[in-house]
Design a protein around this motif. Structure first.
Motif, PDB file in Angstrom:
ATOM      1  N   SER A  74       0.652  -1.114  -0.421  1.00 17.62           N
ATOM      2  CA  SER A  74       0.424   0.025  -0.105  1.00 17.62           C
ATOM      3  C   SER A  74       0.936   1.027   0.033  1.00 17.62           C
ATOM      4  O   SER A  74       0.810   2.247  -0.312  1.00 17.62           O
ATOM      5  N   SER A  75       1.962   1.532   0.770  1.00 14.95           N
ATOM      6  CA  SER A  75       3.028   2.190   0.664  1.00 14.95           C
ATOM      7  C   SER A  75       3.732   2.909  -0.783  1.00 14.95           C
ATOM      8  O   SER A  75       3.051   4.016  -1.270  1.00 14.95           O
ATOM      9  N   VAL A  76       3.769   1.648  -1.633  1.00 16.60           N
ATOM     10  CA  VAL A  76       3.845   1.724  -2.759  1.00 16.60           C
ATOM     11  C   VAL A  76       2.608   2.772  -3.865  1.00 16.60           C
ATOM     12  O   VAL A  76       2.829   3.682  -4.656  1.00 16.60           O
ATOM     13  N   ILE A  77       1.744   2.185  -4.129  1.00 20.67           N
ATOM     14  CA  ILE A  77       0.164   2.576  -4.342  1.00 20.67           C
ATOM     15  C   ILE A  77      -0.122   4.140  -4.425  1.00 20.67           C
ATOM     16  O   ILE A  77      -0.262   4.707  -4.370  1.00 20.67           O
ATOM     17  N   ASN A  78       0.484   4.325  -2.330  1.00 23.15           N
ATOM     18  CA  ASN A  78       0.442   5.936  -2.046  1.00 23.15           C
ATOM     19  C   ASN A  78       1.503   6.776  -2.134  1.00 23.15           C
ATOM     20  O   ASN A  78       0.351   8.227  -2.558  1.00 23.15           O
ATOM     21  N   GLN A  79       2.511   6.563  -2.237  1.00 25.06           N
ATOM     22  CA  GLN A  79       3.588   7.122  -3.042  1.00 25.06           C
ATOM     23  C   GLN A  79       2.723   7.419  -5.020  1.00 25.06           C
ATOM     24  O   GLN A  79       3.273   8.835  -4.616  1.00 25.06           O
ATOM     25  N   VAL A  80       2.836   6.475  -5.439  1.00 22.66           N
ATOM     26  CA  VAL A  80       2.889   7.104  -7.012  1.00 22.66           C
ATOM     27  C   VAL A  80       1.333   7.642  -6.704  1.00 22.66           C
ATOM     28  O   VAL A  80       1.009   8.561  -7.722  1.00 22.66           O
ATOM     29  N   THR A  81       0.180   7.348  -5.656  1.00 21.82           N
ATOM     30  CA  THR A  81      -1.101   7.997  -6.098  1.00 21.82           C
ATOM     31  C   THR A  81      -0.995   9.936  -5.447  1.00 21.82           C
ATOM     32  O   THR A  81      -1.501  10.894  -6.196  1.00 21.82           O
ATOM     33  N   LYS A  82       0.077  10.147  -4.228  1.00 19.89           N
ATOM     34  CA  LYS A  82       0.263  11.288  -3.949  1.00 19.89           C
ATOM     35  C   LYS A  82       0.949  11.923  -5.200  1.00 19.89           C
ATOM     36  O   LYS A  82       0.983  13.378  -5.442  1.00 19.89           O
ATOM     37  N   ALA A  83       1.782  11.595  -6.249  1.00 16.98           N
ATOM     38  CA  ALA A  83       2.417  12.403  -6.870  1.00 16.98           C
ATOM     39  C   ALA A  83       1.266  12.627  -8.488  1.00 16.98           C
ATOM     40  O   ALA A  83       1.700  13.682  -8.913  1.00 16.98           O
ATOM     41  N   GLU A 103     -10.583   7.493  -7.046  1.00 12.29           N
ATOM     42  CA  GLU A 103     -10.969   6.730  -8.565  1.00 12.29           C
ATOM     43  C   GLU A 103      -9.893   7.050  -8.670  1.00 12.29           C
ATOM     44  O   GLU A 103      -8.913   5.930  -9.781  1.00 12.29           O
ATOM     45  N   LEU A 104      -8.551   7.336  -8.698  1.00 20.31           N
ATOM     46  CA  LEU A 104      -7.195   7.638  -9.280  1.00 20.31           C
ATOM     47  C   LEU A 104      -6.510   6.538  -8.431  1.00 20.31           C
ATOM     48  O   LEU A 104      -5.400   6.183  -9.288  1.00 20.31           O
ATOM     49  N   LYS A 105      -6.371   6.477  -6.889  1.00 20.29           N
ATOM     50  CA  LYS A 105      -6.053   5.205  -6.325  1.00 20.29           C
ATOM     51  C   LYS A 105      -6.164   3.808  -7.017  1.00 20.29           C
ATOM     52  O   LYS A 105      -5.422   3.143  -7.188  1.00 20.29           O
ATOM     53  N   GLU A 106      -7.058   3.587  -7.411  1.00 20.38           N
ATOM     54  CA  GLU A 106      -7.979   2.514  -7.959  1.00 20.38           C
ATOM     55  C   GLU A 106      -7.245   2.927  -9.633  1.00 20.38           C
ATOM     56  O   GLU A 106      -7.344   1.402  -9.958  1.00 20.38           O
ATOM     57  N   GLN A 107      -7.344   3.260 -10.024  1.00 22.36           N
ATOM     58  CA  GLN A 107      -6.280   3.627 -11.572  1.00 22.36           C
ATOM     59  C   GLN A 107      -4.795   2.978 -11.431  1.00 22.36           C
ATOM     60  O   GLN A 107      -4.398   2.030 -11.795  1.00 22.36           O
ATOM     61  N   LEU A 112      -0.620  -0.945 -11.946  1.00 23.28           N
ATOM     62  CA  LEU A 112       0.519  -1.599 -11.243  1.00 23.28           C
ATOM     63  C   LEU A 112       0.784  -3.266 -11.074  1.00 23.28           C
ATOM     64  O   LEU A 112       1.640  -3.770 -11.041  1.00 23.28           O
ATOM     65  N   LEU A 113      -0.595  -2.770 -10.692  1.00 21.40           N
ATOM     66  CA  LEU A 113      -0.973  -4.714 -10.373  1.00 21.40           C
ATOM     67  C   LEU A 113       0.108  -5.735 -11.469  1.00 21.40           C
ATOM     68  O   LEU A 113       0.300  -6.812 -11.349  1.00 21.40           O
TER      69      LEU A 113
END
Length: 308
Positions: A74-83, A103-107, A112-113
């Protein structure tokens, strides 16, 4: 092969099961690898790599559940989402709202998956239809429940129940330590855990330490109860019994290791020989353990409900 842990469940003894029918029931749940958009996949695989989902040795059944899980912290997802959110704020002139961020986080997750690493673990299941046991080689009930969920889905009216004994393991282990006397056929080893029943849950652990009877009694008299106890059965198998009737850290002792090291066998013969030796000895161990705990409770109160 020897199981390291046992989560213990009961079947009628004997339980009439046709391996070919069981194979057909499990087939729809055969394992398939995760797709690019799946976080996890579970299913049955062949325990011997021969495309048979049910391996049979002397009426003992061996199953293997495979679980593949994508590693996407989740830290990777949150980092990319923040950017991405910062870029979006610069484009539109105001920060994205809650819905837009979701929506951005889901995208980001979907993107990344497909590139995420995956890990696979196996959970073995031993079914003893002769003596009425189902044993899952899992360190926790939650891992065993993954297996049971698929079995209940696959097998109509699966007559499985949780094992319940007349004496609770915690009370029995505490009595054995207080009296400094193990039940017939067992010896107490050097590992144990005693926990207070009060709010503080004060805990004392002995690890590879001789258990002095007087010290242990003082802890019991102060209100502590045994929650884990290392035992050896019949000088053949060592293990740790827990308060919820799980068996952990199973290890065959030298007398059994010598039997399993007979030469002149190919790999499949060796694996089947080990499985046959394990099932024979552990079935006897389980019968002795249930007897030491006062026998099995026949009532279904509080146990696992039977499949509808």
């Amino acid at each position: 092969m020897w199981f390291k842990n046992l989560q213990i469940y009961r079947l009628p003894a004997p339980w009439t099961v046709n391996p070919d029918e069981l194979e057909a029931q499990l087939a729809p749940q055969a394992f398939t690898a995760c797709s690019s958009i799946e976080m996890q996949s579970q299913g049955w695989v062949s325990p011997r790599g021969n495309e048979r989902l049910v391996h049979v040795v002397n009426r003992q059944l061996l199953l293997q559940l495979s679980t593949e899980k994508k590693l996407l912290p989740s830290s990777v997802i949150n980092q990319v989402t923040k950017a991405r959110a910062a870029e979006l704020e610069e484009q539109q002139g105001f920060p994205p709202g809650r819905k837009q961020t979701k929506e951005l986080k889901e995208q980001v997750t979907d993107e990344l998956l497909p590139r995420a690493f995956s890990v696979t673990r196996s959970t073995f299941v031993w079914i003893d239809p002769v003596n009425g046991w189902l044993l899952v080689d899992a360190g926790s009930p939650s891992k065993a429940e993954e297996v049971l969920k698929l079995l209940f889905k696959a097998i109509p009216k699966f007559p499985l129940e949780t094992l319940r004994t007349v004496m609770s393991p915690g009370a029995a282990m505490t009595d054995w330590l207080a009296s400094d006397e193990a039940p017939f056929g067992f010896t107490v080893d050097q590992d144990t855990e005693l926990r207070s029943t009060g709010e503080g849950k004060a805990t004392v652990r002995y690890v590879r330490h001789t258990l002095e009877a007087d010290d242990v009694r003082r802890h019991i008299e102060s209100g502590k109860q045994c929650t884990r106890l290392a035992l050896t059965w019949s000088d053949k198998v060592s293990f740790v019994l827990t308060e919820n009737l799980s068996v952990k850290r199973i290890a065959p002792l030298d007398v059994l290791k010598e039997e399993s090291e007979i030469g002149g066998r190919d790999e499949n013969e060796r694996l089947d020989g080990d499985f046959l030796l394990m099932t024979g000895e552990l079935a006897k161990l389980l019968a002795s353990l249930v007897e030491a705990l006062g026998g099995q409770l026949k009532e279904n109160d509080g146990g696992m409900p039977k499949a509808a």
